[in-house]
Design a protein around this motif. Structure first.
Motif, mmCIF file in Angstrom:
data_model
loop_
_atom_site.group_PDB
_atom_site.id
_atom_site.type_symbol
_atom_site.label_atom_id
_atom_site.label_comp_id
_atom_site.label_asym_id
_atom_site.label_seq_id
_atom_site.Cartn_x
_atom_site.Cartn_y
_atom_site.Cartn_z
ATOM 1 N N ASP A 27 45.148 82.980 88.636
ATOM 2 C CA ASP A 27 44.409 82.376 87.529
ATOM 3 C C ASP A 27 44.482 83.243 86.279
ATOM 4 O O ASP A 27 44.658 82.740 85.168
ATOM 5 N N ILE A 28 44.341 84.543 86.442
ATOM 6 C CA ILE A 28 44.380 85.450 85.296
ATOM 7 C C ILE A 28 45.812 85.729 84.872
ATOM 8 O O ILE A 28 46.153 85.618 83.693
ATOM 9 N N ILE A 29 46.666 86.091 85.808
ATOM 10 C CA ILE A 29 48.046 86.440 85.462
ATOM 11 C C ILE A 29 48.738 85.280 84.751
ATOM 12 O O ILE A 29 49.473 85.485 83.786
ATOM 13 N N ASP A 30 48.482 84.062 85.199
ATOM 14 C CA ASP A 30 49.129 82.900 84.588
ATOM 15 C C ASP A 30 48.524 82.518 83.239
ATOM 16 O O ASP A 30 49.189 81.880 82.423
ATOM 17 N N VAL A 82 46.685 84.794 81.027
ATOM 18 C CA VAL A 82 46.646 85.874 80.032
ATOM 19 C C VAL A 82 48.083 86.220 79.662
ATOM 20 O O VAL A 82 48.831 86.729 80.487
ATOM 21 N N THR A 83 48.453 85.925 78.435
ATOM 22 C CA THR A 83 49.858 86.074 78.045
ATOM 23 C C THR A 83 50.143 87.345 77.253
ATOM 24 O O THR A 83 51.300 87.603 76.925
ATOM 25 N N ASP A 84 49.120 88.136 76.959
ATOM 26 C CA ASP A 84 49.369 89.332 76.147
ATOM 27 C C ASP A 84 49.594 90.598 76.974
ATOM 28 O O ASP A 84 49.608 91.694 76.433
ATOM 29 N N HIS A 85 49.773 90.460 78.274
ATOM 30 C CA HIS A 85 50.111 91.599 79.132
ATOM 31 C C HIS A 85 51.481 91.360 79.762
ATOM 32 O O HIS A 85 51.741 90.296 80.298
ATOM 33 N N ASP A 86 52.323 92.376 79.698
ATOM 34 C CA ASP A 86 53.655 92.253 80.284
ATOM 35 C C ASP A 86 53.708 92.750 81.722
ATOM 36 O O ASP A 86 54.601 92.378 82.470
ATOM 37 N N TYR A 87 52.795 93.630 82.090
ATOM 38 C CA TYR A 87 52.820 94.247 83.418
ATOM 39 C C TYR A 87 51.459 94.109 84.077
ATOM 40 O O TYR A 87 50.437 94.226 83.424
ATOM 41 N N TRP A 88 51.486 93.914 85.376
ATOM 42 C CA TRP A 88 50.249 93.730 86.133
ATOM 43 C C TRP A 88 50.287 94.558 87.413
ATOM 44 O O TRP A 88 51.287 94.566 88.129
ATOM 45 N N TYR A 89 49.177 95.204 87.673
ATOM 46 C CA TYR A 89 48.960 95.864 88.953
ATOM 47 C C TYR A 89 47.796 95.143 89.616
ATOM 48 O O TYR A 89 46.855 94.739 88.957
#
Length: 176
Positions: free
Chosen positions: A32-35, A37-44
């Motif tokens: 839900d968040i990763i899809d 939120v478009t202003d982050h290129d990397y996710w942990y």
């Protein structure tokens, strides 16, 4: 307190509400968040206890969406030894909750997994919910335990210069 400290290092953290406060029941919640939120290129993705197990399940199913996994006093629930995502495992020397399953599941981790054991730390003090059944008494304060963990994790993340999604059994909100 844990996430607030991590945010003080400049990382954006998201906390998720889990069904019955059990992350294993909704390990895909990070989508839900990763899809959106478009202003982050990397996710942990990360979590404590069952949240950490859910984080590894998410990494297994969505390895293309995450750049790393952080498990705190948790075992690797899914076998992610065959994916090339960095993983750090932080746990307490006196953690008797994860017990023998920790060592039993180490082969499920990627080969280059970083492991950090905090001397005098137990299981519950990584969270903020008080004592936990089957856990040992810590010989360091909860504040010191969380501070040591946050410092290590922040240093580890900084090697990659990336943002963090944190999967935890709590209310969904952005913390910055």
């Amino acid at each position: 307190p844990f996430l607030a400290e991590l945010c003080n290092h400049g990382y954006t953290c998201y906390v998720f509400k889990m069904p019955y406060n059990l992350a294993l029941l909704a390990p895909n919640s990070a989508n839900d968040i990763i899809d959106s939120v478009t202003d982050h290129d990397y996710w942990y993705i990360s979590g404590h206890s069952a949240g950490g197990a859910a984080a590894t399940m998410y990494a297994k199913d969505y390895s293309e969406k995450v750049d790393g996994v952080i498990v705190i006093s948790s075992t690797t629930r899914a076998d992610i030894s065959d994916i090339s995502i960095p993983l750090v495992s932080v746990y307490g020397e006196l953690d008797t909750v994860i017990g023998s399953s920790y060592n039993k599941n180490l082969p499920h981790n990627p080969e280059d997994t970083e492991i950090y054991c905090i001397k005098g730390a137990n299981h519950a003090n990584f969270g903020d919910y008080g004592k936990q059944m089957l856990d040992s008494e810590a010989t360091i304060t909860a504040d010191k335990q969380r501070k040591d963990a946050v410092e290590y994790i922040a240093d580890w993340i900084s090697l990659f210069g990336r943002d963090l999604v944190y999967l935890l059994d709590s209310l969904m909100q952005k913390i910055k």
